[in-house]
Design a protein around this motif. Sequence first.
Motif, PDB file in Angstrom:
ATOM      1  N   SER A   1      14.179   7.090  24.942  1.00  0.00           N
ATOM      2  CA  SER A   1      13.677   6.321  26.493  1.00  0.00           C
ATOM      3  C   SER A   1      13.060   5.129  26.006  1.00  0.00           C
ATOM      4  CB  SER A   1      12.674   7.240  27.186  1.00  0.00           C
ATOM      5  OG  SER A   1      11.562   7.568  26.474  1.00  0.00           O
ATOM      6  N   ASP A   2      12.435   5.250  24.761  1.00  0.00           N
ATOM      7  CA  ASP A   2      12.032   3.751  24.204  1.00  0.00           C
ATOM      8  C   ASP A   2      12.822   2.967  23.406  1.00  0.00           C
ATOM      9  OD1 ASP A   2      11.827   5.070  21.994  1.00  0.00           O
ATOM     10  OD2 ASP A   2       9.842   4.760  21.365  1.00  0.00           O
ATOM     11  N   PHE A   3      14.295   3.225  23.373  1.00  0.00           N
ATOM     12  CA  PHE A   3      15.096   2.650  22.722  1.00  0.00           C
ATOM     13  C   PHE A   3      15.272   0.990  23.048  1.00  0.00           C
ATOM     14  CE2 PHE A   3      19.531   0.913  21.929  1.00  0.00           C
ATOM     15  CZ  PHE A   3      19.601   1.058  20.650  1.00  0.00           C
ATOM     16  N   THR A   4      15.495   0.239  22.048  1.00  0.00           N
ATOM     17  CA  THR A   4      15.981  -0.877  22.348  1.00  0.00           C
ATOM     18  C   THR A   4      17.013  -1.568  21.324  1.00  0.00           C
ATOM     19  OG1 THR A   4      14.278  -2.191  20.801  1.00  0.00           O
ATOM     20  CG2 THR A   4      13.482  -1.539  23.106  1.00  0.00           C
ATOM     21  N   PHE A   5      17.647  -2.342  21.617  1.00  0.00           N
ATOM     22  CA  PHE A   5      18.826  -3.059  20.614  1.00  0.00           C
ATOM     23  C   PHE A   5      18.036  -3.397  19.548  1.00  0.00           C
ATOM     24  CE2 PHE A   5      21.738  -6.060  19.112  1.00  0.00           C
ATOM     25  CZ  PHE A   5      22.929  -5.114  19.218  1.00  0.00           C
ATOM     26  N   ASP A   6      17.058  -4.291  19.585  1.00  0.00           N
ATOM     27  CA  ASP A   6      16.371  -4.615  18.217  1.00  0.00           C
ATOM     28  C   ASP A   6      16.206  -3.309  17.404  1.00  0.00           C
ATOM     29  OD1 ASP A   6      16.872  -7.194  19.156  1.00  0.00           O
ATOM     30  OD2 ASP A   6      14.815  -7.622  19.840  1.00  0.00           O
ATOM     31  N   LYS A   7      15.397  -2.504  18.046  1.00  0.00           N
ATOM     32  CA  LYS A   7      15.053  -1.323  17.229  1.00  0.00           C
ATOM     33  C   LYS A   7      16.162  -0.334  16.666  1.00  0.00           C
ATOM     34  CE  LYS A   7      11.043   0.213  19.813  1.00  0.00           C
ATOM     35  NZ  LYS A   7      10.333   1.108  20.760  1.00  0.00           N
TER      36      LYS A   7
ATOM     37  N   ALA B   1      16.998   0.318  12.706  1.00  0.00           N
ATOM     38  CA  ALA B   1      17.343   1.816  12.522  1.00  0.00           C
ATOM     39  C   ALA B   1      18.455   2.074  11.630  1.00  0.00           C
ATOM     40  CB  ALA B   1      17.253   2.640  13.860  1.00  0.00           C
ATOM     41  N   ALA B   2      19.253   0.992  11.948  1.00  0.00           N
ATOM     42  CA  ALA B   2      20.656   0.972  11.319  1.00  0.00           C
ATOM     43  C   ALA B   2      20.469   0.586   9.831  1.00  0.00           C
ATOM     44  CB  ALA B   2      21.601   0.043  12.056  1.00  0.00           C
ATOM     45  N   ARG B   3      19.916  -0.572   9.710  1.00  0.00           N
ATOM     46  CA  ARG B   3      19.584  -0.893   8.281  1.00  0.00           C
ATOM     47  C   ARG B   3      18.943  -0.022   7.430  1.00  0.00           C
ATOM     48  NH1 ARG B   3      17.191  -6.992  10.383  1.00  0.00           N
ATOM     49  NH2 ARG B   3      19.367  -7.804  10.632  1.00  0.00           N
TER      50      ARG B   3
ATOM     51  N   LEU C   1      27.429   1.581  16.940  1.00  0.00           N
ATOM     52  CA  LEU C   1      25.991   2.071  16.622  1.00  0.00           C
ATOM     53  C   LEU C   1      25.059   1.792  17.964  1.00  0.00           C
ATOM     54  CD1 LEU C   1      25.567   0.601  12.811  1.00  0.00           C
ATOM     55  CD2 LEU C   1      25.998   2.985  13.623  1.00  0.00           C
ATOM     56  N   ALA C   2      25.213   0.568  18.340  1.00  0.00           N
ATOM     57  CA  ALA C   2      24.229   0.389  19.474  1.00  0.00           C
ATOM     58  C   ALA C   2      24.970  -0.746  20.426  1.00  0.00           C
ATOM     59  CB  ALA C   2      23.036  -0.438  18.983  1.00  0.00           C
ATOM     60  N   ARG C   3      24.585  -0.903  21.613  1.00  0.00           N
ATOM     61  CA  ARG C   3      25.208  -1.906  22.610  1.00  0.00           C
ATOM     62  C   ARG C   3      23.659  -2.267  23.454  1.00  0.00           C
ATOM     63  NH1 ARG C   3      29.201  -0.219  26.159  1.00  0.00           N
ATOM     64  NH2 ARG C   3      28.285   1.914  25.822  1.00  0.00           N
TER      65      ARG C   3
ATOM     66  N   ARG D   1      30.011   6.227  23.144  1.00  0.00           N
ATOM     67  CA  ARG D   1      28.916   7.133  22.626  1.00  0.00           C
ATOM     68  C   ARG D   1      28.421   5.991  21.401  1.00  0.00           C
ATOM     69  NH1 ARG D   1      31.572  10.051  19.180  1.00  0.00           N
ATOM     70  NH2 ARG D   1      33.553   9.414  19.767  1.00  0.00           N
ATOM     71  N   ASP D   2      27.173   5.269  21.783  1.00  0.00           N
ATOM     72  CA  ASP D   2      26.446   4.628  20.807  1.00  0.00           C
ATOM     73  C   ASP D   2      25.707   5.548  19.957  1.00  0.00           C
ATOM     74  OD1 ASP D   2      26.897   1.789  22.124  1.00  0.00           O
ATOM     75  OD2 ASP D   2      26.349   3.087  23.750  1.00  0.00           O
ATOM     76  N   GLU D   3      25.963   5.246  18.525  1.00  0.00           N
ATOM     77  CA  GLU D   3      25.203   6.403  17.898  1.00  0.00           C
ATOM     78  C   GLU D   3      23.866   6.354  17.714  1.00  0.00           C
ATOM     79  OE1 GLU D   3      25.806   6.761  12.749  1.00  0.00           O
ATOM     80  OE2 GLU D   3      27.538   6.692  13.943  1.00  0.00           O
ATOM     81  N   LEU D   4      23.169   5.039  18.104  1.00  0.00           N
ATOM     82  CA  LEU D   4      21.636   5.040  17.927  1.00  0.00           C
ATOM     83  C   LEU D   4      21.276   4.924  19.649  1.00  0.00           C
ATOM     84  CD1 LEU D   4      21.251   2.507  14.839  1.00  0.00           C
ATOM     85  CD2 LEU D   4      21.024   5.028  15.031  1.00  0.00           C
ATOM     86  N   GLY D   5      22.005   4.242  20.100  1.00  0.00           N
ATOM     87  CA  GLY D   5      21.626   4.167  21.633  1.00  0.00           C
ATOM     88  C   GLY D   5      22.168   2.624  22.254  1.00  0.00           C
TER      89      GLY D   5
END
Length: 808
Positions: A170-176, A180-182, A318-320, A351-355
Amino acid sequence: MKIVGQELKRVDAYGKVTGEAKYTADLEPRDILHGKVVHATIANGRVKSFDLTEAMKVPGVVKIVTCFDAPDCQFPTAGHPWSVESKHQDICDRRVLNERVRLYGDDIAAVVAENEVAAAQAARLIKVEYEEYEPIVTVEAAMAEGATPLHPDLRKDNVIVHSHMTMGDSDFTFDKGILAAREMYPGEELIAVEEEYDTPRISHCHIELPVSWAYVDTNGKVTVVCSTQIPHIVRRCTAQALGIPVGQVRIIKPYIGGGFGNKQDVLYEPLNAFLSMSVGGRPVRLEISREETISGTRTRHAIKGKCKGLMTKDGRILARKIDAFANNGAYASHGHAICANCGNVFKDLYRDELGCEVDCWTVYTSSPTAGAMRGYGIPQAVWFAECLTDDLADRIGMDPCEFRLKNCMEEGFVDPANGITFHSYGLKRCIEEGKSYIRWDEKWKQYRNQTGPVRKGVGMAIFCYKTGVHPISLETSSARMVLNQDGSMQLCMGATEIGQGADTVFSQMASETTGISFDKVYIVSTQDTDTTPFDTGAYASRQTYVSGMACKKCGEEFRGKILEYAAYMLNHDLTDLSKTVYADQVKEAAGRLREALGLGADEDVTAEMLDIVDSKVVVSGGDPVLFDVAVVADTAFYSLDRSVHITAEVTNHCKDNTFSSGCCFVEVEVDMPLGLVTVKDIVNVHDSGVLINPKTAAAQVHGGMSMGLGYGLSEELLVDEKTGKTLNNNLLDYKIPTAMDTPELNVRFIQLDDPTGPYGNKSLGEPPAIPVAPAIRNAILNATGVHMNMTPMTAQRLIAKFKEKGLI
């Protein structure tokens, strides 16, 4: 299934082909008065006064009403079910005539005259004094610091609603997600893409203009006959607009010549009712011109999408993120629902792996009001998602088809925000079917590195679309069935036929469920809020799903009542009880039934032992045939012992939903010096569950594809940013595709039985218009290597981009 799934002829075909079908304007009484709306000639300001002196001198003028005469009632116009929760109710920001002007062409007065010429002449002679403010036409201007609110009584600024959504935590952001990906992939090269994509304001361009006529009967009830998708909602909104009880309003909807969502708004029906009330209840007609329709009713939202994507080198998303800004125009209409729907599907499609992070803003501006249009925010969502998807795949040189198959939503997907589930899944099969049709594997590689001024390309885009509006909003629908004396049936649906073939598929459903043969099902196409069962209307691709279940439930009850009466007939000697001419026939049939089932003389026949097949009452299992349903009907009506008028009326409160899906594959030829894109081949492949009528289903897809071609290549409603005036509100300057612009349209279906649909069916009406424009854009990318981020992709825009890239 026997009737469902057949390519039966439309029940309204003969009437529409011969011209016998009656539309709103065909039903007007003689000596009707004519209304003409007076529109503001500024985009932002206030009406100070009117001078009606010269206008009232025009022969034939009966009455002129202004915004100062109109009821001081603000009402909503969106075709949504009324919410019992005040925070979920549509925004009441409009009056039948507006003193506060918020767009060029706002409705400020109206003339009623004996004829159209007099009404138009008087309208031109009305002089208006304004207090004028600076137009606020763009989202940027409306959201700028210090911008004047257009609705200060409702909002402290011009943002109708801002919503934030995520997929993942719920607190996911693209910057996070980047951080996380790194951490998850240390040392691995990650690919990021950031682009801005634009979609235009466009018009529905339905054939029949918004037209209505109204009168007040001797009991003081105001009746409006009108071309609308939502008769029961128009009734409620008209009562709100006039400040009168709902029961004092009656809405009648005859045949309708298209709507595509524009008529999912309450347009001029309340004003027409007010005009009739203003002249003592005399009938008044109000037809809006094509120019007024394009600029002054509703449009599709122009939405700007600022998108970001993050992926691995091998093509895993990974993310969008998307920031979507919707230009809602002067009034709320459907409000934030459309932009929120846009953002929701953007996050659902992959399906974004991280969010995934979504922010949506819907903004008032002093420009034409945006509302519902076929797809309800999803054409914009899919433009953003599918442009970004091809741009991601292009960055790593990956086949876009393979990239989608690797990342698209999977079978059994559940939207965590609302619980909507992909109950039957055909998306990947649709992609494979489209690939095969267009010969993708061969052509995509062949077209990648062309030279010369004329090039070919292939492109594709996918989509998903829910079926109806549950659980976001109420889904309720009713159906009524009445047995006629001859064994035929009347079917009355609250759901509206607006050209899409609803009457035909409801008739098929009724026949399938009851056993009454299709040719003996007579559907009532006219909706009348005084007599028709309640239904919220034609929108959200909901009718075969939500209203279809009402039809099925009603059919089951209706069939049960017929069989219960048939069982009574078979258990009694009708010679003495009813003195019916069928007594001997029924007695003989009872003997055959008892012999077939081995029933004793003291055992009663029950309804469960019987069935109806092709309008015949038969022993369950189909043999033997006992007698025609007409025998039951005639006996039930006129029995001297037990007269029963067999009817059923059932409400379906739908508390389920499901996704349909599919894709578009297209091959284009691009003449770069001319900026000309020619669609050489195109196919839509749909997963829409079981098709009720394959012929009408294909017609729906053809129509939607044509709209998608216009959205991608030519259609845009232009507004002067300095004045707020619409620049091309006519069919000469507003470019819809003609037959000459339209290639052969091909359609394929993947038919999977959806467990939640009444007959395994799910949404189809809106999806065909969704994927065409981004598929064309991606074909241009394959042909030229040029990323077109704005639709429509007109010759001017294409040439400018080709020049920028040094291709011409």
